[in-house]
Write a protein that holds these residues in place. Structure first.
Motif, mmCIF file in Angstrom:
data_model
loop_
_atom_site.group_PDB
_atom_site.id
_atom_site.type_symbol
_atom_site.label_atom_id
_atom_site.label_comp_id
_atom_site.label_asym_id
_atom_site.label_seq_id
_atom_site.Cartn_x
_atom_site.Cartn_y
_atom_site.Cartn_z
ATOM 1 N N THR A 3 27.254 116.795 -6.256
ATOM 2 C CA THR A 3 27.737 115.238 -6.476
ATOM 3 C C THR A 3 28.185 114.800 -4.974
ATOM 4 O O THR A 3 28.380 115.321 -3.914
ATOM 5 N N LEU A 4 28.057 113.323 -4.599
ATOM 6 C CA LEU A 4 28.857 112.764 -3.564
ATOM 7 C C LEU A 4 30.185 113.124 -3.224
ATOM 8 O O LEU A 4 30.403 113.294 -2.273
ATOM 9 N N LYS A 5 30.949 113.294 -4.507
ATOM 10 C CA LYS A 5 32.444 113.557 -4.190
ATOM 11 C C LYS A 5 32.428 115.017 -3.472
ATOM 12 O O LYS A 5 33.367 115.184 -2.544
ATOM 13 N N LEU A 7 30.309 116.226 -1.509
ATOM 14 C CA LEU A 7 29.775 116.244 -0.121
ATOM 15 C C LEU A 7 31.016 115.383 0.514
ATOM 16 O O LEU A 7 31.243 115.990 1.673
ATOM 17 N N TYR A 8 31.951 114.514 0.058
ATOM 18 C CA TYR A 8 32.961 114.058 0.704
ATOM 19 C C TYR A 8 34.075 114.952 0.828
ATOM 20 O O TYR A 8 34.504 114.868 2.049
ATOM 21 N N GLU A 11 32.960 117.086 3.649
ATOM 22 C CA GLU A 11 33.186 116.541 5.024
ATOM 23 C C GLU A 11 34.632 116.455 5.303
ATOM 24 O O GLU A 11 34.883 116.725 6.602
ATOM 25 N N SER A 63 42.261 112.970 -3.410
ATOM 26 C CA SER A 63 41.000 113.141 -3.835
ATOM 27 C C SER A 63 40.931 114.222 -5.096
ATOM 28 O O SER A 63 39.998 114.453 -5.774
ATOM 29 N N THR A 117 30.827 109.034 8.676
ATOM 30 C CA THR A 117 30.104 109.700 7.466
ATOM 31 C C THR A 117 31.249 109.941 6.222
ATOM 32 O O THR A 117 30.871 109.346 5.023
ATOM 33 N N ALA A 118 32.358 110.409 6.756
ATOM 34 C CA ALA A 118 33.388 110.438 5.470
ATOM 35 C C ALA A 118 33.759 108.879 4.926
ATOM 36 O O ALA A 118 34.039 108.803 3.824
ATOM 37 N N PHE A 121 31.021 107.874 2.876
ATOM 38 C CA PHE A 121 31.138 108.465 1.278
ATOM 39 C C PHE A 121 32.170 108.037 0.467
ATOM 40 O O PHE A 121 32.294 107.561 -0.632
ATOM 41 N N ALA A 124 31.242 104.309 -0.822
ATOM 42 C CA ALA A 124 30.384 104.540 -1.983
ATOM 43 C C ALA A 124 31.158 105.034 -3.246
ATOM 44 O O ALA A 124 30.606 104.809 -4.515
ATOM 45 N N LEU A 125 32.112 105.927 -3.160
ATOM 46 C CA LEU A 125 32.860 106.466 -4.258
ATOM 47 C C LEU A 125 34.057 105.430 -4.737
ATOM 48 O O LEU A 125 34.565 105.649 -5.591
#
Length: 162
Positions: A3-5, A7-8, A11, A63, A117-118, A121, A124-125
């Motif tokens: 998931t994107l989370k 990846l976050y 990162e 998070s 990038t972080a 992300f 987007a979250l």
């Protein structure tokens, strides 16, 4: 990672490692710099980098992720380059300062990419608090990078020519 989370979180963990590695090499650069403005700025930058480590740890906690770092091989390579091209070189005075500035800016640009990038992300979250904090960190990195460009262009590059 699925998931994107994920990846976050990865990162943030990678940036933690990158910032710890960067802090160590920036401290060494500050000690080797001959120009007092450069040395002072690098010392302040090291303090900012250390604050970024705390920020990253806080963002991981916020998070709900495991607060651990992921070894950053990209920064490892940049640190090796900083040693090769500046710290372990036979240069001195203005020439060494120019090499230090160049290597520091490479490190900064890696940080800009990672924090940017972080931030993307987090945005987007829907993590608006994290976005704000990451944006502040990015502003500090850009400010430091701009200072180094100005110092190089106005004095150290010219001094190194002679």
């Amino acid at each position: 990672m699925t998931t994107l989370k994920d990846l976050y979180i990865e990162e943030l963990q990678d940036l933690w490692s990158a910032n710890e590695q960067m802090s160590q090499v920036v401290s060494k650069m500050a000690d080797r710099a001959s120009d007092s403005k450069l040395s002072d700025r690098l010392t302040r930058a090291k303090d900012g980098i250390d604050q970024h480590v705390s920020l990253l740890q806080s963002l991981l906690r916020d998070s709900g992720a495991e607060v651990q770092k992921e070894h950053c091989k990209g920064m490892e390579g940049l640190v090796k380059e900083a040693h090769k091209h500046a710290l372990d070189s036979d240069m001195s005075d203005a020439a060494l300062d120019v090499a230090i500035i160049a290597q520091y800016q490479r490190l900064c640009h890696y940080g800009i990419a990672g924090f940017g990038t972080a931030k993307a992300f987090a945005d987007a979250l829907g993590e608006s608090d994290a976005v704000g904090k990451l944006d502040q960190a990015l502003d500090k990195i850009y400010e430091s990078d701009d200072f180094m460009t100005d110092l190089a262009e106005r004095s150290r590059n010219l001094d190194a020519k002679g």
